[in-house]
Design a protein around this motif. Sequence first.
Motif, PDB file in Angstrom:
ATOM      1  N   GLN A 171       0.823  -1.208   0.000  1.00 47.06           N
ATOM      2  CA  GLN A 171       0.000   0.000   0.000  1.00 47.06           C
ATOM      3  C   GLN A 171       0.859   1.261   0.000  1.00 47.06           C
ATOM      4  O   GLN A 171       0.541   2.244  -0.686  1.00 47.06           O
ATOM      5  CB  GLN A 171      -0.937  -0.024   1.207  1.00 47.06           C
ATOM      6  N   ASN A 172       1.969   1.227   0.726  1.00 44.64           N
ATOM      7  CA  ASN A 172       2.882   2.376   0.737  1.00 44.64           C
ATOM      8  C   ASN A 172       3.494   2.594  -0.648  1.00 44.64           C
ATOM      9  O   ASN A 172       3.645   3.735  -1.103  1.00 44.64           O
ATOM     10  CB  ASN A 172       3.995   2.160   1.768  1.00 44.64           C
ATOM     11  N   LEU A 182       2.140   1.725  -3.529  1.00 42.22           N
ATOM     12  CA  LEU A 182       1.095   2.245  -4.407  1.00 42.22           C
ATOM     13  C   LEU A 182       0.945   3.752  -4.238  1.00 42.22           C
ATOM     14  O   LEU A 182       0.828   4.496  -5.220  1.00 42.22           O
ATOM     15  CB  LEU A 182      -0.237   1.539  -4.115  1.00 42.22           C
ATOM     16  N   GLU A 183       0.977   4.211  -3.002  1.00 43.35           N
ATOM     17  CA  GLU A 183       0.876   5.650  -2.756  1.00 43.35           C
ATOM     18  C   GLU A 183       2.119   6.386  -3.267  1.00 43.35           C
ATOM     19  O   GLU A 183       2.025   7.505  -3.774  1.00 43.35           O
ATOM     20  CB  GLU A 183       0.695   5.902  -1.257  1.00 43.35           C
ATOM     21  N   THR A 184       3.280   5.739  -3.156  1.00 39.33           N
ATOM     22  CA  THR A 184       4.537   6.332  -3.629  1.00 39.33           C
ATOM     23  C   THR A 184       4.481   6.627  -5.125  1.00 39.33           C
ATOM     24  O   THR A 184       4.999   7.647  -5.595  1.00 39.33           O
ATOM     25  CB  THR A 184       5.729   5.397  -3.324  1.00 39.33           C
ATOM     26  N   GLY A 227       1.733   7.165  -6.855  1.00 35.74           N
ATOM     27  CA  GLY A 227       0.575   7.972  -7.208  1.00 35.74           C
ATOM     28  C   GLY A 227      -0.724   7.212  -7.392  1.00 35.74           C
ATOM     29  O   GLY A 227      -1.665   7.710  -8.023  1.00 35.74           O
ATOM     30  N   ASN A 284      -3.867   4.553  -5.413  1.00 33.02           N
ATOM     31  CA  ASN A 284      -4.559   4.439  -4.130  1.00 33.02           C
ATOM     32  C   ASN A 284      -4.278   3.103  -3.457  1.00 33.02           C
ATOM     33  O   ASN A 284      -4.058   2.085  -4.111  1.00 33.02           O
ATOM     34  CB  ASN A 284      -6.071   4.588  -4.326  1.00 33.02           C
ATOM     35  N   ARG A 285      -4.353   3.097  -2.142  1.00 30.33           N
ATOM     36  CA  ARG A 285      -4.124   1.871  -1.378  1.00 30.33           C
ATOM     37  C   ARG A 285      -5.128   0.784  -1.754  1.00 30.33           C
ATOM     38  O   ARG A 285      -4.811  -0.410  -1.778  1.00 30.33           O
ATOM     39  CB  ARG A 285      -4.243   2.169   0.125  1.00 30.33           C
ATOM     40  N   GLU A 286      -6.353   1.215  -2.095  1.00 32.70           N
ATOM     41  CA  GLU A 286      -7.422   0.255  -2.420  1.00 32.70           C
ATOM     42  C   GLU A 286      -7.141  -0.509  -3.717  1.00 32.70           C
ATOM     43  O   GLU A 286      -7.722  -1.560  -3.966  1.00 32.70           O
ATOM     44  CB  GLU A 286      -8.763   0.979  -2.544  1.00 32.70           C
ATOM     45  N   HIS A 287      -6.229   0.005  -4.544  1.00 30.71           N
ATOM     46  CA  HIS A 287      -5.912  -0.654  -5.813  1.00 30.71           C
ATOM     47  C   HIS A 287      -5.227  -1.998  -5.619  1.00 30.71           C
ATOM     48  O   HIS A 287      -5.135  -2.794  -6.553  1.00 30.71           O
ATOM     49  CB  HIS A 287      -5.017   0.260  -6.663  1.00 30.71           C
TER      50      HIS A 287
END
Length: 313
Positions: free
Chosen positions: A134-135, A137-139, A141, A143-146
Amino acid sequence: MKQREKLVEIRNLKQYFNAGKPSMVKAIDDISFDIYKGETLGLVGESGCGKSTTGRTIIRLYDATDGEVFFNGEDVHGTKSKAQLKDFNRKMQMIFQDPYASLNPRLKIADIIAEGIDIHGLAKNKEDRMQQVQNLLETVGLNREHANRYPHEFSGGQRQRIGIARALAVQPEFIIADEPISALDVSIQAQVVNLLKKLQIEHGLTYLFIAHDLSMVKYISDRIGVMYFGKLVELASSEELYKNPIHPYTQSLLSAIPAPDPYSERIRKRKVYNPNIHEYDEGEDLQMREVKPDHFVYCSEKEFKQYQTIHTK
């Protein structure tokens, strides 16, 4: 001037397919160059020139026909134990050209990104594994939900971001980006390149950026190497290469870059490269020579003197 530290050293690298047969192809023909820590080296040339094969041979997806590749002083193509290879594979990663083909359609995004984490045992438990995914994914750009979705649910640009997250997951030092934007819409290309530049600063990464889009390569690269039919024909800083191209093939490539101005495009004259302009004697010593400080050109001794006369005034 601060001494630059070499991360990757390529020495007389050769990659011949169908070696020894009439159909032999010299995809990489005796090239040498260095990549320094923290820099982006761009590698350009038209399709079929050997630039992608160079990247794949450096990372050992292909075994070299001859020559050496050193990473942090260690021979990449030398005999290695499974443990050594595993450690090497963690430090050097690749982002592939096709974001559609490079992701397994049967796996969720979490499992695609975490594949390297699992192989190298970088997660303490399932919760830590998901947190890392999740981190990441955010890095890049997203979303965590992806994490719980499948590749077909994403656009090309999003898939390439997932590919970048997968490469980052094992905390590499060096990333080979093999035409990472060529399959993307123009509007998305700049976003991906800006992301790569941002990640380079944040994670202290070193890149080999392979592409044929010369304008984008200039934007991201510190230095640029130009390849032609398996040979490295010119190597210089990005600014120097664009301001003062020396090899006729480089001049031809740069003359083909379109200008965002209709009038300029109408009067622009493209230089067509003719390899027959080089007149070499049998057995003549052809090599990369330093025509100007840190500006190297593949040429004969005679051409070297001509280039020096013209370009060092």
